[in-house]
Design an enzyme around this catalytic site. Sequence first.
Site, short mmCIF file in Angstrom:
data_model
loop_
_atom_site.label_atom_id
_atom_site.label_comp_id
_atom_site.label_asym_id
_atom_site.label_seq_id
_atom_site.Cartn_x
_atom_site.Cartn_y
_atom_site.Cartn_z
CB CYS A 212 -0.90 0.02 1.22
SG CYS A 212 -1.92 -1.46 1.37
CG ASP B 195 43.55 15.19 2.64
OD1 ASP B 195 44.38 15.59 1.82
OD2 ASP B 195 43.30 15.76 3.72
CG ASP C 124 39.96 17.25 1.65
OD1 ASP C 124 40.83 17.74 0.90
OD2 ASP C 124 40.21 16.76 2.75
#
Length: 715
Positions: free
Chosen positions: A19, A416, A613
């Site tokens: 539903c 990084d 970043d």
Amino acid sequence: METNRVFKLVLMGLNCANCANKIETRINHLEGVEEATLNFSTNQLTVLIKDTVNKDEIVGGIKQIVKQLEPDVVVKESETAIGPHNMCHHGECGGDHDEKVKTRSFFVENIALLLGVFIFIIASLFAIEEPVKIALYVVSYLLIGGEVLQTALRNIFRGEIFDENFLMMVATVGAFAIGEYPEAIAVMLFYEIGELFQGYAVNRSRKSISSLLDIRADHANLVTKSGVKEVVPEAVLIGEWIVVKPGERIPLDGEVIEGECYLDTSALTGESVPRLVRVGDEVLAGCINTNALITVRVTKVAGESTVARILELVENASSKKAETEKFITKFARIYTPVVVGLAVLLAVVPTMMGADLSTWLYRALSFLVVSCPCALVVSIPLGFFAGLGGASKQGVLIKGGNYLEALNHVETVVFDKTGTLTAGVFKVTQMNPMGMDETQFLEFAAYAESQSTHPIATSIVEAYRQVIDSTRITAYEEIAGHGIKATVDGKQVLIGNKKLMTQAHLESEEVETIGTVIHLAVNGVYAGYMVISDEIKENAKMAVTKLKQQGIKRIVMLTGDHVGVANKVAEELLVDEVYAELLPDQKVEHVEAILGHKSKDKHVVFVGDGMNDAPVLARADIGVAMGGIGSDAAIEAADVVLMEDDPLALCKAIEQAKQTRAILYQNIIFALGIKVLVMILVACGLATMWAAVFADVGVTLLAVINSTRALKLRK
């Protein structure tokens, strides 16, 4: 966050996944709606509308659709983020509706079902004339299955045919038509009981999932002129003071202004070790005060607190559906009509060849009962939601089921360096004095550097840990690109790089190390060197090793640092590739190059500190922000946020993804396997409608219970 174009509604009492799919589809077809997503796991509907339309008109249209498809479901405005109070537990919903339902007993709620069972028992056990017996069976059938029949007929008139209500109606009415009265009623009864248990299981699952994520405090102890007053967190303003007692959860972000205590931060970071906070330290909403009274100055209102952002993030995560979820929804739309077609063929073809009509019609009807794909439609979204909840308990916020699924297919991880694999904070990590002890060596260095604001100078002064008496410094000169010349206690001190020592015609040590080497000379005599380095995080090497064990083929490190430092870090951590002295745009270029050479259907993950970043985080297939608990930039840019500043948490995220996938595959294989097996047995006449109902309701129940296992990560 909610804007004038985005709003949220809660559909209280919605327990049918099929539903939910229909409601979502119909709302998406409303004029003025750009996108609507109904999260079955939280019963929350998120709607994005066009600027030109009226919100109230759209809400009215939504309520009309819900009333047509699910008349008992109550549509309410979503006031808060996810939590147990937003879940409907077996019909027990919030507000006035909640109170009305709670006052009704199970017996009153299911009076028709119980009366039907009573009549069915009388008709089955007592010797009654055939016409009366049949009449009692009919009455019993209508009482037990009345709601199913009503829903099926209503849906047929609206063009919504192939659902579980239609299948049960056709199967049981057909059984009546061929004289299988007791079995038709018994099957409907078994189905209704199964639905009750299924609804209970689904709502218990929702409750257990959402309770893990409900980390808000329900009150705050506000300091007023007349004393401490207990108020709701939303009533506290920035700058006001609150008291947090031992055992209480911190209700709002703030700064400690009095007292000190140990905080249990596990709800936010997954870290089990309590953290000591003192005057001046930041504290975050959602953490628990374990041992002592503290007073906090509030720095963020309730809606902007860390816990509010986290809950909003997890709540929205479930609306980003994974490919598996999308596939199951599409599969159900095709699968059910196909099975209905097969059931028709099963009844017609043997009969045309001279076989007994009632026998093959019974088999076809039983075939219909087993065909409903509820087990998959219900358990798959719940499984993903449980997986997202389980990850959040590990201190990992994953922004969607799509990202949780994508973590299963990672080929390359790009890190990084600064702030990710290393702490991002300069510290004195090594001292090698000559002709003096370490204390005197550090004292000369600290005094000479005390006038500089350079991060390296600051780290040397911090390592000294004593108050600088500036009257002892009588001369100070910065030599650009070399270092500092100062007079301390009447002695000339030179501190800086090797170039400075060479310029002063002094022999200095050749040092190869990860950090920055600072040389010191006093009164023209070389006095030794110290190393200032950005420390490698404790779990960084373990994280790299574990990622390789998890099947990651390539681990790359990008950094703006010098080549020598980068190579040393990469060598210590066993990173496969390293690229140094990069600007932010060059990091993007390197990630794009890696993306261009990845295998088909594999992903590249970039892990950064979330502050500078953002471009790379956005460009990678999956952007992961480190230590993003207090960083808006991290939460905005990344697809995954590791709330504890620990690269090892990425391994936990991948483990959670693999575990969730395994559980979902178990559900898919188990549900389809049992259904296909029972279909074959039914077609061969070796199974009855009873087995068919078990293959539908029973399998759904087991799949739902199995889905909740994704809440807890296996050790």
